[in-house]
Motif scaffolding. Sequence first.
Motif, PDB file in Angstrom:
ATOM      1  N   TRP A   9      34.410  43.253  53.996  1.00  0.00           N
ATOM      2  CA  TRP A   9      35.867  43.738  53.285  1.00  0.00           C
ATOM      3  C   TRP A   9      35.572  45.486  53.277  1.00  0.00           C
ATOM      4  N   VAL A  10      36.689  45.992  53.276  1.00  0.00           N
ATOM      5  CA  VAL A  10      36.504  47.619  53.576  1.00  0.00           C
ATOM      6  C   VAL A  10      37.603  48.270  52.345  1.00  0.00           C
ATOM      7  N   PHE A  11      37.122  49.252  51.431  1.00  0.00           N
ATOM      8  CA  PHE A  11      37.861  50.087  50.729  1.00  0.00           C
ATOM      9  C   PHE A  11      38.418  51.083  51.295  1.00  0.00           C
ATOM     10  N   LEU A  12      39.664  50.826  51.774  1.00  0.00           N
ATOM     11  CA  LEU A  12      40.407  52.000  52.617  1.00  0.00           C
ATOM     12  C   LEU A  12      40.654  53.214  51.887  1.00  0.00           C
ATOM     13  N   PRO A  13      41.016  54.381  52.486  1.00  0.00           N
ATOM     14  CA  PRO A  13      41.199  55.503  52.177  1.00  0.00           C
ATOM     15  C   PRO A  13      41.953  55.452  50.775  1.00  0.00           C
ATOM     16  N   GLY A  14      41.627  55.955  49.508  1.00  0.00           N
ATOM     17  CA  GLY A  14      42.368  56.029  48.633  1.00  0.00           C
ATOM     18  C   GLY A  14      42.847  54.797  47.723  1.00  0.00           C
ATOM     19  N   LEU A  15      42.266  53.614  48.201  1.00  0.00           N
ATOM     20  CA  LEU A  15      42.493  52.256  47.556  1.00  0.00           C
ATOM     21  C   LEU A  15      41.339  51.957  46.788  1.00  0.00           C
ATOM     22  N   ALA A  16      41.570  51.454  45.634  1.00  0.00           N
ATOM     23  CA  ALA A  16      40.634  50.783  44.775  1.00  0.00           C
ATOM     24  C   ALA A  16      40.116  49.491  44.848  1.00  0.00           C
ATOM     25  N   SER A 184      31.731  57.916  33.989  1.00  0.00           N
ATOM     26  CA  SER A 184      32.246  57.934  35.265  1.00  0.00           C
ATOM     27  C   SER A 184      31.580  58.598  36.397  1.00  0.00           C
ATOM     28  N   ASP A 185      30.270  58.766  36.074  1.00  0.00           N
ATOM     29  CA  ASP A 185      29.255  59.213  37.359  1.00  0.00           C
ATOM     30  C   ASP A 185      28.449  58.160  37.702  1.00  0.00           C
ATOM     31  N   PHE A 186      28.106  58.386  38.952  1.00  0.00           N
ATOM     32  CA  PHE A 186      27.548  57.282  40.030  1.00  0.00           C
ATOM     33  C   PHE A 186      26.237  57.939  40.314  1.00  0.00           C
ATOM     34  N   TRP A 187      25.243  57.299  40.315  1.00  0.00           N
ATOM     35  CA  TRP A 187      23.766  57.976  40.698  1.00  0.00           C
ATOM     36  C   TRP A 187      22.806  57.304  41.337  1.00  0.00           C
ATOM     37  N   VAL A 188      21.926  57.926  42.156  1.00  0.00           N
ATOM     38  CA  VAL A 188      20.896  57.082  42.616  1.00  0.00           C
ATOM     39  C   VAL A 188      19.567  57.605  41.781  1.00  0.00           C
ATOM     40  N   ALA A 189      18.899  56.866  41.179  1.00  0.00           N
ATOM     41  CA  ALA A 189      17.703  57.281  40.680  1.00  0.00           C
ATOM     42  C   ALA A 189      16.440  56.903  41.555  1.00  0.00           C
ATOM     43  N   LYS A 190      15.623  57.909  41.961  1.00  0.00           N
ATOM     44  CA  LYS A 190      14.397  57.688  42.715  1.00  0.00           C
ATOM     45  C   LYS A 190      12.979  57.791  41.964  1.00  0.00           C
ATOM     46  N   PHE A 191      12.137  56.964  42.303  1.00  0.00           N
ATOM     47  CA  PHE A 191      10.887  56.950  41.471  1.00  0.00           C
ATOM     48  C   PHE A 191       9.734  57.604  42.558  1.00  0.00           C
ATOM     49  N   SER A 192       8.685  57.913  41.784  1.00  0.00           N
ATOM     50  CA  SER A 192       7.642  58.260  42.548  1.00  0.00           C
ATOM     51  C   SER A 192       6.818  56.949  43.197  1.00  0.00           C
ATOM     52  N   SER A 193       6.097  57.225  44.162  1.00  0.00           N
ATOM     53  CA  SER A 193       5.612  56.159  44.856  1.00  0.00           C
ATOM     54  C   SER A 193       3.924  56.158  44.578  1.00  0.00           C
ATOM     55  N   SER A 194       3.484  55.234  44.835  1.00  0.00           N
ATOM     56  CA  SER A 194       1.819  55.037  44.566  1.00  0.00           C
ATOM     57  C   SER A 194       1.226  55.651  45.599  1.00  0.00           C
ATOM     58  N   SER A 195       1.660  55.936  46.881  1.00  0.00           N
ATOM     59  CA  SER A 195       1.284  56.656  48.109  1.00  0.00           C
ATOM     60  C   SER A 195       1.428  58.219  48.081  1.00  0.00           C
ATOM     61  N   THR A 242      39.192  58.886  39.833  1.00  0.00           N
ATOM     62  CA  THR A 242      40.678  59.539  39.637  1.00  0.00           C
ATOM     63  C   THR A 242      40.949  59.944  38.152  1.00  0.00           C
ATOM     64  N   THR A 243      41.853  60.744  38.012  1.00  0.00           N
ATOM     65  CA  THR A 243      42.305  61.087  36.514  1.00  0.00           C
ATOM     66  C   THR A 243      42.653  59.989  35.754  1.00  0.00           C
ATOM     67  N   ASP A 244      43.058  58.772  36.083  1.00  0.00           N
ATOM     68  CA  ASP A 244      43.398  57.461  35.655  1.00  0.00           C
ATOM     69  C   ASP A 244      42.215  56.698  35.252  1.00  0.00           C
ATOM     70  N   THR A 246      40.423  55.130  37.728  1.00  0.00           N
ATOM     71  CA  THR A 246      40.234  54.332  38.986  1.00  0.00           C
ATOM     72  C   THR A 246      39.129  54.813  39.811  1.00  0.00           C
ATOM     73  N   VAL A 247      38.284  54.187  40.526  1.00  0.00           N
ATOM     74  CA  VAL A 247      37.268  54.449  41.203  1.00  0.00           C
ATOM     75  C   VAL A 247      37.546  54.036  42.823  1.00  0.00           C
ATOM     76  N   THR A 248      37.336  55.084  43.742  1.00  0.00           N
ATOM     77  CA  THR A 248      37.902  54.798  44.887  1.00  0.00           C
ATOM     78  C   THR A 248      36.270  55.155  45.673  1.00  0.00           C
ATOM     79  N   ARG A 249      36.304  54.550  47.065  1.00  0.00           N
ATOM     80  CA  ARG A 249      35.012  54.737  47.784  1.00  0.00           C
ATOM     81  C   ARG A 249      35.469  55.243  49.129  1.00  0.00           C
ATOM     82  N   ARG A 250      34.365  55.989  49.497  1.00  0.00           N
ATOM     83  CA  ARG A 250      34.681  56.760  50.855  1.00  0.00           C
ATOM     84  C   ARG A 250      33.559  56.060  51.836  1.00  0.00           C
ATOM     85  N   HIS A 251      34.397  55.665  53.131  1.00  0.00           N
ATOM     86  CA  HIS A 251      33.471  55.211  54.222  1.00  0.00           C
ATOM     87  C   HIS A 251      32.612  56.403  54.895  1.00  0.00           C
ATOM     88  N   MET A 252      31.579  55.867  55.356  1.00  0.00           N
ATOM     89  CA  MET A 252      30.425  56.761  55.507  1.00  0.00           C
ATOM     90  C   MET A 252      29.821  56.330  56.880  1.00  0.00           C
TER      91      MET A 252
END
Length: 417
Positions: A9-16, A184-195, A242-244, A246-252
């Motif tokens: 499945w794909v979230f096309l540009p601009g579609l939620a 409304s913010d999306f994050w990646v949380a990165k942890f330290s490693s034992s190595s 978006t201002t209303d 709605t969350v959209t995704r960007r294909h990478m």
Amino acid sequence: MISDKAYIWVFLPGLAEPVVCGVVAWDGVEYVFRYGKSYLARPDAIPLSIPGRPLGELTGDPYTLDNELSGALRDAAPDAWGRRIIQREIAKTIDPADGRRKSEPGEIDYLLGAGSDRIGALDTSESPHIYSPLPRHASPLEDALKAAEKMERGEELDEKLDAALNHGTSIGGARPKVLFQQDSDFWVAKFSSSSDTVNMIAAEAGAMKLAARAGLNVADVDVLKVAGKDILLVRRFDRQTTTDGTVTRRHMLSAMTLLDLDEYAVRTGHASYLELADLLRKYARNFERDGRELFQRMVFNILIGNTDDHARNHACFWDGTALNLTPGYDICPQPRLGYSADLAMAVGDQGRAARLSNALSEAERFGFADDEASECVGAMRQTVESHWKKAFSAAGMAAGDIEYLTKATLLSPSIFD
């Protein structure tokens, strides 16, 4: 292999909301992808990759993929850390028929198990008719941190920690990390490693802040203290609210996909900044901007000793028409003691050698005139020399770690040879 088919499945540009675009299946010999007839009939359908790459043409003909599910599908699958989590989950399942564990996971199992909040605009389902995203587990970062530490030590997780860890398994890289959303913010949380031999959370935070100061377009980062441990927060740029609300995704597409490489080729140094610049010249919406940005990131990696700049650590947005270089991410010095080093991708006429002269040798490929490139390198060098210790200290790096990086990693004398 447990599953032999997955609908894409794909979230096309601009579609939620996503639409089903095709199916990937194991036919007993190889992996095969086909675009769906309903998708091909859509006026807004886009190919999932650039022309000349797997899935790069909208056609009803089958695409034979390699054993890694090459191309755009590989970008939507988990990398080392995510695979460890999925392997761990599958290992706990028992076949009621014989009381044994199910078979080893295949590439489609990893694709299906990566979670619906995966990076980019693709998702998977076992149904072509109903989009059923995998449930998200909203757990405190402290629980995810504990779970990652216990998993690295090979310890069992209780139900609470298990739920905390099983979110964000599609993220690339080998380091422990999870995805999470705050308002409304999306994050990646990165942890330290034992190595880790130095505080790599502070190292990456400092490098990203320094890159922004040097004029690079990079993801926003912050360091959060949880249970006495540093956690690196990286703001995701593949989600837009978006201002209303709605969350959209960007294909990478990763540089690995754009350069048509597999994991082995990436890890053995067959990727090239020069070839990536050539692709941007051909497909970028604004090559003057993106070509120069790529050059500056390459130079910055040389200056700070980031030798983990492989092709999965570069990416572009793709809207079916043109490429746009994403903000920079995973920019971090890699501590070493040796005098000289190579970057992970070819730099210039001296191959992968991490030298400023090597970067300047093919500067025109990135859209620079010779004098412009030299001025750019000089300005970036001055910024790094003047501000790197302050930037790393402000990110929480101890004086001893800064001294360690000074020995050979940051502004190594070898890069000026």
